[in-house]
Design a protein around this motif. Sequence first.
Motif, PDB file in Angstrom:
ATOM      1  N   TYR A 143      56.503  43.099  47.515  1.00  0.00           N
ATOM      2  CA  TYR A 143      56.136  44.059  46.468  1.00  0.00           C
ATOM      3  C   TYR A 143      54.728  44.605  46.703  1.00  0.00           C
ATOM      4  O   TYR A 143      54.468  45.776  46.432  1.00  0.00           O
ATOM      5  CB  TYR A 143      56.235  43.416  45.083  1.00  0.00           C
ATOM      6  N   LEU A 144      53.840  43.772  47.236  1.00  0.00           N
ATOM      7  CA  LEU A 144      52.516  44.272  47.614  1.00  0.00           C
ATOM      8  C   LEU A 144      52.648  45.357  48.686  1.00  0.00           C
ATOM      9  O   LEU A 144      51.893  46.327  48.699  1.00  0.00           O
ATOM     10  CB  LEU A 144      51.639  43.127  48.120  1.00  0.00           C
ATOM     11  N   GLY A 145      53.631  45.186  49.571  1.00  0.00           N
ATOM     12  CA  GLY A 145      53.899  46.217  50.572  1.00  0.00           C
ATOM     13  C   GLY A 145      54.396  47.498  49.933  1.00  0.00           C
ATOM     14  O   GLY A 145      53.998  48.608  50.328  1.00  0.00           O
ATOM     15  N   LEU A 146      55.249  47.376  48.926  1.00  0.00           N
ATOM     16  CA  LEU A 146      55.746  48.551  48.226  1.00  0.00           C
ATOM     17  C   LEU A 146      54.604  49.269  47.508  1.00  0.00           C
ATOM     18  O   LEU A 146      54.586  50.502  47.441  1.00  0.00           O
ATOM     19  CB  LEU A 146      56.823  48.139  47.212  1.00  0.00           C
ATOM     20  N   LEU A 147      53.647  48.515  47.004  1.00  0.00           N
ATOM     21  CA  LEU A 147      52.478  49.105  46.341  1.00  0.00           C
ATOM     22  C   LEU A 147      51.507  49.735  47.340  1.00  0.00           C
ATOM     23  O   LEU A 147      50.600  50.471  46.946  1.00  0.00           O
ATOM     24  CB  LEU A 147      51.746  48.034  45.531  1.00  0.00           C
ATOM     25  N   ARG A 235      48.581  30.807  45.216  1.00  0.00           N
ATOM     26  CA  ARG A 235      47.315  31.165  44.573  1.00  0.00           C
ATOM     27  C   ARG A 235      46.863  32.558  44.998  1.00  0.00           C
ATOM     28  O   ARG A 235      46.439  33.379  44.175  1.00  0.00           O
ATOM     29  CB  ARG A 235      46.235  30.150  44.907  1.00  0.00           C
ATOM     30  N   LEU A 236      46.948  32.821  46.293  1.00  0.00           N
ATOM     31  CA  LEU A 236      46.531  34.113  46.817  1.00  0.00           C
ATOM     32  C   LEU A 236      47.398  35.243  46.292  1.00  0.00           C
ATOM     33  O   LEU A 236      46.896  36.261  45.791  1.00  0.00           O
ATOM     34  CB  LEU A 236      46.570  34.097  48.349  1.00  0.00           C
ATOM     35  N   LEU A 237      48.711  35.093  46.379  1.00  0.00           N
ATOM     36  CA  LEU A 237      49.619  36.172  46.009  1.00  0.00           C
ATOM     37  C   LEU A 237      49.615  36.429  44.510  1.00  0.00           C
ATOM     38  O   LEU A 237      49.706  37.582  44.073  1.00  0.00           O
ATOM     39  CB  LEU A 237      51.033  35.870  46.508  1.00  0.00           C
ATOM     40  N   TYR A 238      49.486  35.380  43.696  1.00  0.00           N
ATOM     41  CA  TYR A 238      49.367  35.585  42.254  1.00  0.00           C
ATOM     42  C   TYR A 238      48.110  36.401  41.945  1.00  0.00           C
ATOM     43  O   TYR A 238      48.126  37.301  41.098  1.00  0.00           O
ATOM     44  CB  TYR A 238      49.300  34.248  41.520  1.00  0.00           C
ATOM     45  N   HIS A 239      47.024  36.051  42.616  1.00  0.00           N
ATOM     46  CA  HIS A 239      45.772  36.794  42.396  1.00  0.00           C
ATOM     47  C   HIS A 239      45.926  38.253  42.818  1.00  0.00           C
ATOM     48  O   HIS A 239      45.527  39.169  42.079  1.00  0.00           O
ATOM     49  CB  HIS A 239      44.634  36.145  43.177  1.00  0.00           C
ATOM     50  N   MET A 240      46.500  38.490  43.988  1.00  0.00           N
ATOM     51  CA  MET A 240      46.618  39.849  44.505  1.00  0.00           C
ATOM     52  C   MET A 240      47.528  40.709  43.643  1.00  0.00           C
ATOM     53  O   MET A 240      47.225  41.879  43.367  1.00  0.00           O
ATOM     54  CB  MET A 240      47.133  39.813  45.947  1.00  0.00           C
ATOM     55  N   ILE A 241      48.647  40.132  43.188  1.00  0.00           N
ATOM     56  CA  ILE A 241      49.579  40.943  42.403  1.00  0.00           C
ATOM     57  C   ILE A 241      48.996  41.241  41.032  1.00  0.00           C
ATOM     58  O   ILE A 241      49.203  42.334  40.477  1.00  0.00           O
ATOM     59  CB  ILE A 241      50.956  40.244  42.285  1.00  0.00           C
TER      60      ILE A 241
END
Length: 259
Positions: A143-147, A235-241
């Motif tokens: 989803y970060l890629g889609l964003l 932890r990283l992905l929760y923060h980034m999203i």
Amino acid sequence: MGDRNRETQGIIFSLKEQGEQNRIVTILTPDHGIINCVLYGGPKSRLRSMVQPFNRGNLYLYTDNIKHSVKIVDFDAKKIHMSLRENLYKSWAASLGAEIVLKTKCAGDPQKAYILLSALLDGIDAVNEDEARLGMLRFLWRYLGLLGIQPDVRECSSCGNSLLSKEHESSYVESHNGFVCGDCLPYSDGRIQHEANLFTTDIHSITYLAAINELSPGKVRELILPAESAYRLKRLLYHMIEKSCGTKLETLESGAGIL
């Protein structure tokens, strides 16, 4: 939605009571994005029993242009996802996915958001909880890629050397939106070294993220990720999203001990 009668695919997100018998239903569709529809009928209604959170299928809608409302006429549920109601983690994970799609307005691409969320719901429904947790990580990364804000995991954002060829740790640097290798970090300016949101990753984490981008979904599901690496990625992905949504995610706050 000018047509009076219309058929579309949809994932049921949530239901809100309206009066004694009716409900307002929030739905993700691949062609219209997020829509709100009215569901008529009492508790014994067959239609009401099928229109439940995270069920997916074909929706038959009627648009009342005078009342400016859309009514659900029928719903042919193709996917029921029973385990999402039986497993606490899966239920919260599904809610998190839905909230992300809502907060980001489908990342500007309802069709791709629909595909990603459908894959998440189908995937976590079909596996055990441990595998579902990895499925959530894959959804967040895609989803970060889609964003359009997914950082490069193959090269150090400082020196350009490969992050996949060495066993030492690397760190995600938010101000760069990139990963810095262990060789470069000690020589980075003080602002980076003392950055509050500096997330350490290891070779397993980085390799896993690269695999999500490069391998088929089936091949990625076969990969094993150590528990410590999975925790770091979470932890990283929760923060980034959450940063990408521009606001705190209610699901993460409420489900902190579960997610």
